[in-house]
Scaffold this motif. Structure first.
Motif, PDB file in Angstrom:
ATOM      1  N   LYS A  33     106.796  13.312  55.301  1.00 43.78           N
ATOM      2  CA  LYS A  33     105.972  12.667  56.327  1.00 43.78           C
ATOM      3  C   LYS A  33     105.122  13.740  56.996  1.00 43.78           C
ATOM      4  CE  LYS A  33     106.061   9.955  60.532  1.00 43.78           C
ATOM      5  NZ  LYS A  33     106.856   9.212  61.497  1.00 43.78           N
ATOM      6  N   VAL A  34     103.810  13.596  56.891  1.00 43.20           N
ATOM      7  CA  VAL A  34     102.869  14.500  57.544  1.00 43.20           C
ATOM      8  C   VAL A  34     102.418  13.825  58.831  1.00 43.20           C
ATOM      9  CG1 VAL A  34     100.656  15.687  57.342  1.00 43.20           C
ATOM     10  CG2 VAL A  34     102.108  15.406  55.318  1.00 43.20           C
ATOM     11  N   TYR A  35     102.454  14.564  59.931  1.00 39.73           N
ATOM     12  CA  TYR A  35     102.063  14.011  61.229  1.00 39.73           C
ATOM     13  C   TYR A  35     100.570  14.206  61.454  1.00 39.73           C
ATOM     14  CZ  TYR A  35     107.021  13.655  62.042  1.00 39.73           C
ATOM     15  OH  TYR A  35     108.345  13.324  61.934  1.00 39.73           O
ATOM     16  N   PHE A  36      99.912  13.179  62.031  1.00 42.19           N
ATOM     17  CA  PHE A  36      98.473  13.189  62.255  1.00 42.19           C
ATOM     18  C   PHE A  36      98.137  12.979  63.723  1.00 42.19           C
ATOM     19  CE2 PHE A  36      99.036  12.012  57.853  1.00 42.19           C
ATOM     20  CZ  PHE A  36      98.052  12.740  57.199  1.00 42.19           C
ATOM     21  N   THR A  37      96.965  13.468  64.130  1.00 42.82           N
ATOM     22  CA  THR A  37      96.447  13.234  65.479  1.00 42.82           C
ATOM     23  C   THR A  37      95.909  11.810  65.536  1.00 42.82           C
ATOM     24  OG1 THR A  37      94.192  13.917  64.942  1.00 42.82           O
ATOM     25  CG2 THR A  37      95.716  15.655  65.679  1.00 42.82           C
ATOM     26  N   PRO A  38      95.618  11.281  66.737  1.00 41.14           N
ATOM     27  CA  PRO A  38      95.008   9.945  66.836  1.00 41.14           C
ATOM     28  C   PRO A  38      93.675   9.844  66.084  1.00 41.14           C
ATOM     29  CG  PRO A  38      95.851  10.616  68.969  1.00 41.14           C
ATOM     30  CD  PRO A  38      95.976  11.814  68.063  1.00 41.14           C
ATOM     31  N   GLU A  39      93.015  10.985  65.896  1.00 42.39           N
ATOM     32  CA  GLU A  39      91.741  10.995  65.169  1.00 42.39           C
ATOM     33  C   GLU A  39      91.929  11.013  63.658  1.00 42.39           C
ATOM     34  OE1 GLU A  39      92.422  13.460  67.615  1.00 42.39           O
ATOM     35  OE2 GLU A  39      91.598  12.096  69.123  1.00 42.39           O
ATOM     36  N   GLY A  40      93.188  11.115  63.202  1.00 40.29           N
ATOM     37  CA  GLY A  40      93.466  11.106  61.771  1.00 40.29           C
ATOM     38  C   GLY A  40      93.512  12.474  61.119  1.00 40.29           C
ATOM     39  N   GLN A  41      93.479  13.531  61.920  1.00 43.87           N
ATOM     40  CA  GLN A  41      93.557  14.889  61.381  1.00 43.87           C
ATOM     41  C   GLN A  41      95.017  15.337  61.319  1.00 43.87           C
ATOM     42  OE1 GLN A  41      90.864  16.640  60.271  1.00 43.87           O
ATOM     43  NE2 GLN A  41      89.806  14.718  60.644  1.00 43.87           N
ATOM     44  N   PRO A  42      95.408  16.077  60.280  1.00 40.23           N
ATOM     45  CA  PRO A  42      96.787  16.581  60.225  1.00 40.23           C
ATOM     46  C   PRO A  42      97.071  17.491  61.420  1.00 40.23           C
ATOM     47  CG  PRO A  42      95.640  16.963  58.142  1.00 40.23           C
ATOM     48  CD  PRO A  42      94.622  16.475  59.120  1.00 40.23           C
ATOM     49  N   LYS A  43      98.251  17.303  62.030  1.00 37.21           N
ATOM     50  CA  LYS A  43      98.635  18.118  63.178  1.00 37.21           C
ATOM     51  C   LYS A  43      99.076  19.517  62.746  1.00 37.21           C
ATOM     52  CE  LYS A  43     100.341  15.075  66.740  1.00 37.21           C
ATOM     53  NZ  LYS A  43     101.557  14.699  67.453  1.00 37.21           N
ATOM     54  N   GLY A  44      99.524  19.618  61.506  1.00 33.50           N
ATOM     55  CA  GLY A  44     100.011  20.911  61.027  1.00 33.50           C
ATOM     56  C   GLY A  44     101.518  20.955  60.913  1.00 33.50           C
ATOM     57  N   ASP A  45     102.178  19.811  61.086  1.00 36.42           N
ATOM     58  CA  ASP A  45     103.615  19.784  60.869  1.00 36.42           C
ATOM     59  C   ASP A  45     103.993  18.558  60.058  1.00 36.42           C
ATOM     60  OD1 ASP A  45     102.983  18.206  63.085  1.00 36.42           O
ATOM     61  OD2 ASP A  45     104.925  18.472  64.015  1.00 36.42           O
ATOM     62  N   ALA A  46     105.158  18.664  59.428  1.00 31.98           N
ATOM     63  CA  ALA A  46     105.610  17.591  58.547  1.00 31.98           C
ATOM     64  C   ALA A  46     107.130  17.565  58.526  1.00 31.98           C
ATOM     65  CB  ALA A  46     105.073  17.812  57.132  1.00 31.98           C
ATOM     66  N   LEU A  47     107.665  16.483  58.007  1.00 32.90           N
ATOM     67  CA  LEU A  47     109.106  16.328  57.835  1.00 32.90           C
ATOM     68  C   LEU A  47     109.360  16.080  56.357  1.00 32.90           C
ATOM     69  CD1 LEU A  47     111.932  15.914  59.152  1.00 32.90           C
ATOM     70  CD2 LEU A  47     111.398  13.484  59.200  1.00 32.90           C
ATOM     71  N   VAL A  48     110.208  16.908  55.752  1.00 31.39           N
ATOM     72  CA  VAL A  48     110.572  16.769  54.346  1.00 31.39           C
ATOM     73  C   VAL A  48     112.060  16.477  54.298  1.00 31.39           C
ATOM     74  CG1 VAL A  48     110.669  17.910  52.096  1.00 31.39           C
ATOM     75  CG2 VAL A  48     108.790  18.414  53.668  1.00 31.39           C
ATOM     76  N   THR A  49     112.458  15.415  53.601  1.00 28.74           N
ATOM     77  CA  THR A  49     113.861  15.044  53.492  1.00 28.74           C
ATOM     78  C   THR A  49     114.378  15.502  52.139  1.00 28.74           C
ATOM     79  OG1 THR A  49     113.444  13.105  54.858  1.00 28.74           O
ATOM     80  CG2 THR A  49     115.507  13.144  53.625  1.00 28.74           C
ATOM     81  N   TYR A  50     115.430  16.308  52.159  1.00 29.77           N
ATOM     82  CA  TYR A  50     116.007  16.840  50.936  1.00 29.77           C
ATOM     83  C   TYR A  50     117.240  16.040  50.530  1.00 29.77           C
ATOM     84  CZ  TYR A  50     112.884  20.785  51.317  1.00 29.77           C
ATOM     85  OH  TYR A  50     111.766  21.566  51.379  1.00 29.77           O
ATOM     86  N   PRO A  63     115.261  23.629  59.867  1.00 27.44           N
ATOM     87  CA  PRO A  63     115.947  22.330  59.814  1.00 27.44           C
ATOM     88  C   PRO A  63     115.487  21.453  60.977  1.00 27.44           C
ATOM     89  CG  PRO A  63     117.515  24.137  59.628  1.00 27.44           C
ATOM     90  CD  PRO A  63     116.190  24.742  59.998  1.00 27.44           C
ATOM     91  N   ALA A  64     115.429  20.159  60.740  1.00 32.98           N
ATOM     92  CA  ALA A  64     114.993  19.211  61.769  1.00 32.98           C
ATOM     93  C   ALA A  64     116.039  19.114  62.873  1.00 32.98           C
ATOM     94  CB  ALA A  64     114.760  17.845  61.150  1.00 32.98           C
ATOM     95  N   LYS A  65     115.542  18.832  64.076  1.00 36.20           N
ATOM     96  CA  LYS A  65     116.419  18.579  65.225  1.00 36.20           C
ATOM     97  C   LYS A  65     116.143  17.154  65.669  1.00 36.20           C
ATOM     98  CE  LYS A  65     116.179  23.334  66.667  1.00 36.20           C
ATOM     99  NZ  LYS A  65     114.941  24.074  66.666  1.00 36.20           N
ATOM    100  N   PHE A  66     117.154  16.311  65.615  1.00 39.53           N
ATOM    101  CA  PHE A  66     116.976  14.911  65.962  1.00 39.53           C
ATOM    102  C   PHE A  66     117.505  14.647  67.366  1.00 39.53           C
ATOM    103  CE2 PHE A  66     117.148  15.029  61.365  1.00 39.53           C
ATOM    104  CZ  PHE A  66     115.992  14.334  61.055  1.00 39.53           C
ATOM    105  N   GLU A  67     116.711  13.914  68.143  1.00 37.27           N
ATOM    106  CA  GLU A  67     117.098  13.549  69.497  1.00 37.27           C
ATOM    107  C   GLU A  67     116.842  12.070  69.709  1.00 37.27           C
ATOM    108  OE1 GLU A  67     114.803  16.015  72.079  1.00 37.27           O
ATOM    109  OE2 GLU A  67     115.743  17.855  71.377  1.00 37.27           O
ATOM    110  N   GLN A  68     117.722  11.440  70.471  1.00 39.32           N
ATOM    111  CA  GLN A  68     117.565  10.019  70.772  1.00 39.32           C
ATOM    112  C   GLN A  68     116.435   9.819  71.761  1.00 39.32           C
ATOM    113  OE1 GLN A  68     121.132   7.726  71.495  1.00 39.32           O
ATOM    114  NE2 GLN A  68     120.159   6.776  73.259  1.00 39.32           N
TER     115      GLN A  68
END
Length: 101
Positions: free
Chosen positions: A14-31, A62-67
């Protein structure tokens, strides 16, 4: 090994995008396995992205998950669990040492 989404059958990235549709520069990869996460951090952290952005360096952690919010609200995951079980069986065949008939 990157995990495959049981519904889309595509790698879980999952690549994260700004409201304008540009990549933010971070992503989540599930292994598929926790060991793959450790290996990705060891091999890819602080790697140069010279082909994409000369001079840029990739950070891997590694991802850090928070509620979010005060109360946990579970989703109806019946279909997702069913597809995930089938995907797990398919991955067992791919990564197993047994013969395929």
């Amino acid at each position: 090994v990157i995990k495959i989404d049981p519904i889309t059958r595509r790698p879980k990235v999952k690549v994260y995008f700004t409201p304008e549709g540009q990549p933010k520069g971070d992503a989540l990869v599930t292994y598929l396995k926790p060991e793959s996460v450790e290996l990705a951090v060891k091999l890819l952290d602080e790697t140069s992205l010279r082909l994409v952005a000369p001079g840029a360096v990739m950070r891997v952690q590694p991802a850090k998950f928070e509620q979010k919010g005060e109360q946990y609200v579970p989703k109806d995951t019946t279909e997702i669990r069913k597809a995930a079980r089938q995907a797990a069986r398919n991955q067992d065949v791919l990564f197993g040492w047994h013969e395929v008939s």
